[in-house]
Design a protein around this motif. Structure first.
Motif, PDB file in Angstrom:
ATOM      1  N   PRO B  13      34.064  -4.995  19.596  1.00  0.00           N
ATOM      2  CA  PRO B  13      35.246  -5.270  18.775  1.00  0.00           C
ATOM      3  C   PRO B  13      36.232  -4.118  18.704  1.00  0.00           C
ATOM      4  O   PRO B  13      37.403  -4.333  18.421  1.00  0.00           O
ATOM      5  N   ARG B  14      35.777  -2.896  19.014  1.00  0.00           N
ATOM      6  CA  ARG B  14      36.708  -1.759  18.948  1.00  0.00           C
ATOM      7  C   ARG B  14      37.856  -1.914  19.959  1.00  0.00           C
ATOM      8  O   ARG B  14      38.899  -1.314  19.799  1.00  0.00           O
ATOM      9  N   TRP B  15      37.676  -2.737  20.999  1.00  0.00           N
ATOM     10  CA  TRP B  15      38.709  -2.892  22.024  1.00  0.00           C
ATOM     11  C   TRP B  15      39.618  -4.093  21.793  1.00  0.00           C
ATOM     12  O   TRP B  15      40.501  -4.368  22.596  1.00  0.00           O
ATOM     13  N   LEU B  16      39.398  -4.805  20.703  1.00  0.00           N
ATOM     14  CA  LEU B  16      40.239  -5.980  20.436  1.00  0.00           C
ATOM     15  C   LEU B  16      41.702  -5.586  20.272  1.00  0.00           C
ATOM     16  O   LEU B  16      42.608  -6.257  20.752  1.00  0.00           O
TER      17      LEU B  16
END
Lengths: 118, 140
Positions: B13-16
């Protein structure tokens, strides 16, 4: 990592005369919505009649999990005879709440002061 | 047709946010207005969240490919993953409800774009999100 592209949502909580304010800054998405959810539920825990104002002036993006956190907070506030109000909604979050037909569920105020005073 | 912008991220999710920035940039390039850009970005983000949550079941190390292309007057974003088969298009489109916590993401995806379709292609799930360009941009 907390900065840069994947920065987390920043949450500032302070006590005002008319209630507790949660000021959010950043995107509320799958990565950050659990933090928002926990902050709201912690404020409501073991308290009744609490008014919480979520100031979303610093939020440009919210996803369905963020919306779910707000709805859960609203439901929990109602159960404890409290209130959860939204303030300073930007166009992005407003679009999402409208599209999911949940905007009318919330008391939405143009300003934080207005939300605390109503 | 080759993708004009092709991004691969891990299913974390950090790359969303990075993915949202890329697709928002494409929307600006294709002269989408603010409302249309936000809709496309929202559809993409919900699609990626579904991949992480349902196809990869929370595994943050798997590949996701995001391919953006212009097809005539349509901007298409294809999200591909190698997770468990998950077809968001197959779910009945139920209007969101205060008391129903699930389904809002799928509703957002399908309400935010003009078309979306899903295919299982070998080991890959492929979800295509398509949104027509604004008229003034499509004429160029």
């Amino acid at each position: 990592m907390t900065g840069g592209v994947a920065k987390a949502v920043e949450i500032e909580i302070w006590q005002a005369a008319g209630g507790t304010v949660i000021r959010l800054a950043g995107d509320v998405d799958m990565a950050s919505s659990p933090v928002l959810r926990q902050a709201i539920l912690d404020l409501l825990r073991d308290r009744s009649g609490t008014t919480i104002v979520v100031n979303m002036g610093g939020v440009e993006y919210i996803d369905s999990s963020g919306v779910a956190s707000l709805v859960e907070g609203l439901q929990q506030a109602r159960r404890s005879r409290g209130k959860l109000r939204l303030a300073c909604l930007n166009d992005g979050p407003r679009d999402v709440l409208e599209l999911t037909r949940l905007l009318d569920l919330f008391e939405v105020h143009a300003t934080e002061a207005g939300a605390l005073e109503s | 047709m080759a993708a004009e912008v092709d991004v691969r991220i891990a299913s974390d999710p950090r790359w969303l946010r990075l993915a949202r920035i890329v697709v928002e940039g494409c929307c600006r390039e294709f002269e989408f207005g603010d409302t249309e850009s936000r809709a496309m970005v929202s559809a993409l983000d919900e699609a990626l969240s579904n991949v992480i949550r349902h196809a990869y079941r929370g595994d943050t190390t798997r590949p996701i490919r995001i391919a953006c292309r212009l097809d005539g007057d349509v901007f298409e974003v294809e999200v591909s993953d190698q997770g468990h088969e998950f077809d968001p298009v197959a779910h009945p489109l139920q209007p969101p409800d205060e008391l129903r916590s699930g389904g809002r993401g799928i509703f957002l995806i399908r309400s935010s774009v003009d078309e979306c379709d899903y295919a299982r292609d070998g080991e890959w799930n492929r979800l295509r999100l398509r949104k027509r360009l604004p008229r003034h941009a499509a004429k160029r």
